[in-house]
Design a protein around this motif. Structure first.
Motif, PDB file in Angstrom:
ATOM      1  N   PRO A  61       8.820  12.635  -5.525  1.00 25.21           N
ATOM      2  CA  PRO A  61       8.977  12.020  -4.199  1.00 25.21           C
ATOM      3  C   PRO A  61       7.639  11.898  -3.442  1.00 25.21           C
ATOM      4  O   PRO A  61       7.349  10.857  -2.848  1.00 25.21           O
ATOM      5  CB  PRO A  61       9.942  12.953  -3.478  1.00 25.21           C
ATOM      6  CG  PRO A  61      10.720  13.608  -4.586  1.00 25.21           C
ATOM      7  CD  PRO A  61       9.716  13.778  -5.703  1.00 25.21           C
ATOM      8  N   GLU A  62       6.828  12.943  -3.503  1.00 24.09           N
ATOM      9  CA  GLU A  62       5.522  12.895  -2.831  1.00 24.09           C
ATOM     10  C   GLU A  62       4.572  11.942  -3.560  1.00 24.09           C
ATOM     11  O   GLU A  62       3.803  11.211  -2.928  1.00 24.09           O
ATOM     12  CB  GLU A  62       4.923  14.299  -2.749  1.00 24.09           C
ATOM     13  CG  GLU A  62       3.696  14.351  -1.864  1.00 24.09           C
ATOM     14  CD  GLU A  62       3.149  15.759  -1.680  1.00 24.09           C
ATOM     15  OE1 GLU A  62       2.055  15.879  -1.113  1.00 24.09           O
ATOM     16  OE2 GLU A  62       3.810  16.741  -2.097  1.00 24.09           O
ATOM     17  N   PHE A  63       4.624  11.948  -4.894  1.00 25.66           N
ATOM     18  CA  PHE A  63       3.818  11.008  -5.677  1.00 25.66           C
ATOM     19  C   PHE A  63       4.157   9.572  -5.275  1.00 25.66           C
ATOM     20  O   PHE A  63       3.270   8.757  -5.043  1.00 25.66           O
ATOM     21  CB  PHE A  63       4.077  11.198  -7.178  1.00 25.66           C
ATOM     22  CG  PHE A  63       3.574  10.068  -8.028  1.00 25.66           C
ATOM     23  CD1 PHE A  63       2.229   9.954  -8.335  1.00 25.66           C
ATOM     24  CD2 PHE A  63       4.452   9.090  -8.499  1.00 25.66           C
ATOM     25  CE1 PHE A  63       1.754   8.888  -9.108  1.00 25.66           C
ATOM     26  CE2 PHE A  63       4.002   8.029  -9.262  1.00 25.66           C
ATOM     27  CZ  PHE A  63       2.640   7.928  -9.572  1.00 25.66           C
ATOM     28  N   ARG A  64       5.444   9.296  -5.169  1.00 21.59           N
ATOM     29  CA  ARG A  64       5.901   7.954  -4.805  1.00 21.59           C
ATOM     30  C   ARG A  64       5.321   7.541  -3.455  1.00 21.59           C
ATOM     31  O   ARG A  64       4.779   6.452  -3.319  1.00 21.59           O
ATOM     32  CB  ARG A  64       7.430   7.918  -4.760  1.00 21.59           C
ATOM     33  CG  ARG A  64       7.989   6.550  -4.545  1.00 21.59           C
ATOM     34  CD  ARG A  64       9.473   6.592  -4.186  1.00 21.59           C
ATOM     35  NE  ARG A  64       9.898   5.287  -3.749  1.00 21.59           N
ATOM     36  CZ  ARG A  64       9.563   4.730  -2.578  1.00 21.59           C
ATOM     37  NH1 ARG A  64       8.799   5.372  -1.726  1.00 21.59           N
ATOM     38  NH2 ARG A  64       9.974   3.527  -2.269  1.00 21.59           N
ATOM     39  N   GLU A  65       5.406   8.411  -2.473  1.00 24.83           N
ATOM     40  CA  GLU A  65       4.874   8.113  -1.139  1.00 24.83           C
ATOM     41  C   GLU A  65       3.371   7.833  -1.189  1.00 24.83           C
ATOM     42  O   GLU A  65       2.895   6.866  -0.589  1.00 24.83           O
ATOM     43  CB  GLU A  65       5.124   9.282  -0.189  1.00 24.83           C
ATOM     44  CG  GLU A  65       6.556   9.431   0.261  1.00 24.83           C
ATOM     45  CD  GLU A  65       6.756  10.638   1.165  1.00 24.83           C
ATOM     46  OE1 GLU A  65       5.787  11.058   1.848  1.00 24.83           O
ATOM     47  OE2 GLU A  65       7.880  11.170   1.177  1.00 24.83           O
ATOM     48  N   LYS A  66       2.642   8.683  -1.887  1.00 22.18           N
ATOM     49  CA  LYS A  66       1.183   8.534  -1.970  1.00 22.18           C
ATOM     50  C   LYS A  66       0.799   7.261  -2.728  1.00 22.18           C
ATOM     51  O   LYS A  66      -0.165   6.580  -2.371  1.00 22.18           O
ATOM     52  CB  LYS A  66       0.554   9.756  -2.633  1.00 22.18           C
ATOM     53  CG  LYS A  66       0.631  10.990  -1.753  1.00 22.18           C
ATOM     54  CD  LYS A  66       0.022  12.190  -2.449  1.00 22.18           C
ATOM     55  CE  LYS A  66       0.047  13.399  -1.521  1.00 22.18           C
ATOM     56  NZ  LYS A  66      -0.653  14.552  -2.085  1.00 22.18           N
ATOM     57  N   TYR A  67       1.539   6.944  -3.767  1.00 21.17           N
ATOM     58  CA  TYR A  67       1.236   5.742  -4.550  1.00 21.17           C
ATOM     59  C   TYR A  67       1.517   4.484  -3.736  1.00 21.17           C
ATOM     60  O   TYR A  67       0.745   3.529  -3.780  1.00 21.17           O
ATOM     61  CB  TYR A  67       2.009   5.756  -5.866  1.00 21.17           C
ATOM     62  CG  TYR A  67       1.709   4.589  -6.779  1.00 21.17           C
ATOM     63  CD1 TYR A  67       0.414   4.097  -6.927  1.00 21.17           C
ATOM     64  CD2 TYR A  67       2.714   3.968  -7.502  1.00 21.17           C
ATOM     65  CE1 TYR A  67       0.143   3.023  -7.769  1.00 21.17           C
ATOM     66  CE2 TYR A  67       2.456   2.909  -8.346  1.00 21.17           C
ATOM     67  CZ  TYR A  67       1.172   2.441  -8.468  1.00 21.17           C
ATOM     68  OH  TYR A  67       0.899   1.369  -9.296  1.00 21.17           O
ATOM     69  N   VAL A  68       2.585   4.461  -2.970  1.00 24.31           N
ATOM     70  CA  VAL A  68       2.885   3.316  -2.112  1.00 24.31           C
ATOM     71  C   VAL A  68       1.739   3.100  -1.121  1.00 24.31           C
ATOM     72  O   VAL A  68       1.313   1.963  -0.892  1.00 24.31           O
ATOM     73  CB  VAL A  68       4.239   3.489  -1.391  1.00 24.31           C
ATOM     74  CG1 VAL A  68       4.424   2.435  -0.300  1.00 24.31           C
ATOM     75  CG2 VAL A  68       5.381   3.405  -2.396  1.00 24.31           C
ATOM     76  N   ILE A  69       1.197   4.175  -0.577  1.00 24.16           N
ATOM     77  CA  ILE A  69       0.049   4.067   0.332  1.00 24.16           C
ATOM     78  C   ILE A  69      -1.152   3.483  -0.408  1.00 24.16           C
ATOM     79  O   ILE A  69      -1.846   2.607   0.120  1.00 24.16           O
ATOM     80  CB  ILE A  69      -0.284   5.438   0.963  1.00 24.16           C
ATOM     81  CG1 ILE A  69       0.834   5.836   1.925  1.00 24.16           C
ATOM     82  CG2 ILE A  69      -1.638   5.411   1.666  1.00 24.16           C
ATOM     83  CD1 ILE A  69       0.779   7.275   2.391  1.00 24.16           C
ATOM     84  N   GLU A  70      -1.387   3.936  -1.640  1.00 24.10           N
ATOM     85  CA  GLU A  70      -2.498   3.397  -2.432  1.00 24.10           C
ATOM     86  C   GLU A  70      -2.326   1.899  -2.696  1.00 24.10           C
ATOM     87  O   GLU A  70      -3.297   1.152  -2.692  1.00 24.10           O
ATOM     88  CB  GLU A  70      -2.634   4.132  -3.768  1.00 24.10           C
ATOM     89  CG  GLU A  70      -3.273   5.477  -3.646  1.00 24.10           C
ATOM     90  CD  GLU A  70      -3.627   6.108  -4.984  1.00 24.10           C
ATOM     91  OE1 GLU A  70      -4.212   7.198  -4.951  1.00 24.10           O
ATOM     92  OE2 GLU A  70      -3.331   5.531  -6.056  1.00 24.10           O
ATOM     93  N   LEU A  71      -1.086   1.475  -2.906  1.00 24.61           N
ATOM     94  CA  LEU A  71      -0.831   0.056  -3.178  1.00 24.61           C
ATOM     95  C   LEU A  71      -1.163  -0.826  -1.972  1.00 24.61           C
ATOM     96  O   LEU A  71      -1.295  -2.037  -2.106  1.00 24.61           O
ATOM     97  CB  LEU A  71       0.624  -0.163  -3.589  1.00 24.61           C
ATOM     98  CG  LEU A  71       0.996   0.339  -4.979  1.00 24.61           C
ATOM     99  CD1 LEU A  71       2.498   0.292  -5.177  1.00 24.61           C
ATOM    100  CD2 LEU A  71       0.279  -0.472  -6.055  1.00 24.61           C
ATOM    101  N   GLN A  72      -1.315  -0.223  -0.820  1.00 21.90           N
ATOM    102  CA  GLN A  72      -1.591  -0.969   0.400  1.00 21.90           C
ATOM    103  C   GLN A  72      -3.048  -0.883   0.827  1.00 21.90           C
ATOM    104  O   GLN A  72      -3.396  -1.317   1.924  1.00 21.90           O
ATOM    105  CB  GLN A  72      -0.689  -0.456   1.531  1.00 21.90           C
ATOM    106  CG  GLN A  72       0.775  -0.631   1.220  1.00 21.90           C
ATOM    107  CD  GLN A  72       1.679   0.151   2.161  1.00 21.90           C
ATOM    108  OE1 GLN A  72       1.246   0.967   2.949  1.00 21.90           O
ATOM    109  NE2 GLN A  72       2.982  -0.118   2.062  1.00 21.90           N
ATOM    110  N   SER A  73      -3.917  -0.331  -0.043  1.00 20.86           N
ATOM    111  CA  SER A  73      -5.316  -0.180   0.353  1.00 20.86           C
ATOM    112  C   SER A  73      -6.280  -0.397  -0.804  1.00 20.86           C
ATOM    113  O   SER A  73      -5.925  -0.250  -1.967  1.00 20.86           O
ATOM    114  CB  SER A  73      -5.532   1.219   0.938  1.00 20.86           C
ATOM    115  OG  SER A  73      -5.266   2.194  -0.033  1.00 20.86           O
ATOM    116  N   GLY A  74      -7.498  -0.774  -0.455  1.00 15.15           N
ATOM    117  CA  GLY A  74      -8.602  -0.884  -1.406  1.00 15.15           C
ATOM    118  C   GLY A  74      -8.348  -1.790  -2.596  1.00 15.15           C
ATOM    119  O   GLY A  74      -7.667  -2.802  -2.507  1.00 15.15           O
ATOM    120  N   GLN A  75      -8.922  -1.385  -3.735  1.00 14.53           N
ATOM    121  CA  GLN A  75      -8.810  -2.161  -4.976  1.00 14.53           C
ATOM    122  C   GLN A  75      -7.367  -2.279  -5.442  1.00 14.53           C
ATOM    123  O   GLN A  75      -6.977  -3.274  -6.037  1.00 14.53           O
ATOM    124  CB  GLN A  75      -9.657  -1.521  -6.085  1.00 14.53           C
ATOM    125  CG  GLN A  75     -11.130  -1.805  -5.968  1.00 14.53           C
ATOM    126  CD  GLN A  75     -11.413  -3.293  -6.037  1.00 14.53           C
ATOM    127  OE1 GLN A  75     -11.739  -3.924  -5.032  1.00 14.53           O
ATOM    128  NE2 GLN A  75     -11.277  -3.881  -7.200  1.00 14.53           N
TER     129      GLN A  75
END
Length: 121
Positions: A61-75
Motif C-alpha cells: 500500500p505504501e509502495f503504491r502511494e509512493k510510486y503514484v507520486i513518482e509517476l507525477q514527477s520528473g523523468q
C-alpha cells in the motif's frame, strides 16, 4: 485495452504493443524471446523505491502511494506522458514485468493509473 503479462510468459499476437515497464532486464531472458516493442525503463519505480519495497506484500500500500507520486514527477512523468501517447495509437497495450507476484508490483499500479487517466478524459 491494457493487459499485464509476466516477462516469462510466452508472447502472443493478442498482446498488441508490448512494453517492458521494469528498470532492470528480466533475468535469463533475451531480447529475441521478449518480442518487445519498447523498454520504457524511466516509467519504472526509482531504484530507491524498488529496493525499499523489495516485493514485500506488507509494504505494497505504501509502495503504491509512493510510486503514484513518482509517476507525477520528473523523468517518470515524462515517460508516463509518452505512454499515454502510445495508448492513443494502439488498441491493445501489454505491460510486461518480471515480478513473481502478479498482484503486488509496479505494473499493476501503472495499469490502474493509466486507466484512471483515460477515464478522466
Amino acid at each position: 485495452m491494457i493487459q499485464l503479462k509476466r516477462a516469462y510468459a510466452k508472447p502472443d499476437a493478442a498482446d498488441g504493443y508490448r512494453i517492458l515497464v521494469d528498470r532492470l532486464w528480466p533475468r535469463g531472458m533475451s531480447k529475441e524471446k521478449e518480442h518487445l516493442d519498447l523498454w520504457l525503463k524511466e516509467i519504472a519505480p526509482s531504484n530507491e523505491l524498488r529496493k525499499w519495497f523489495n516485493h514485500e506484500v506488507a509494504k505494497y500500500p505504501e509502495f503504491r502511494e509512493k510510486y503514484v507520486i513518482e509517476l507525477q514527477s520528473g523523468q517518470t512523468q515524462v515517460a508516463f506522458q509518452e505512454l499515454l501517447q502510445i495508448m492513443q495509437a494502439y488498441q491493445t497495450l501489454t505491460l510486461i514485468y518480471s515480478a513473481k507476484d502478479e498482484h503486488h508490483n509496479n505494473a499493476v499500479v501503472l495499469k490502474e493509473v493509466l486507466e484512471n487517466s483515460c477515464s478522466k478524459k
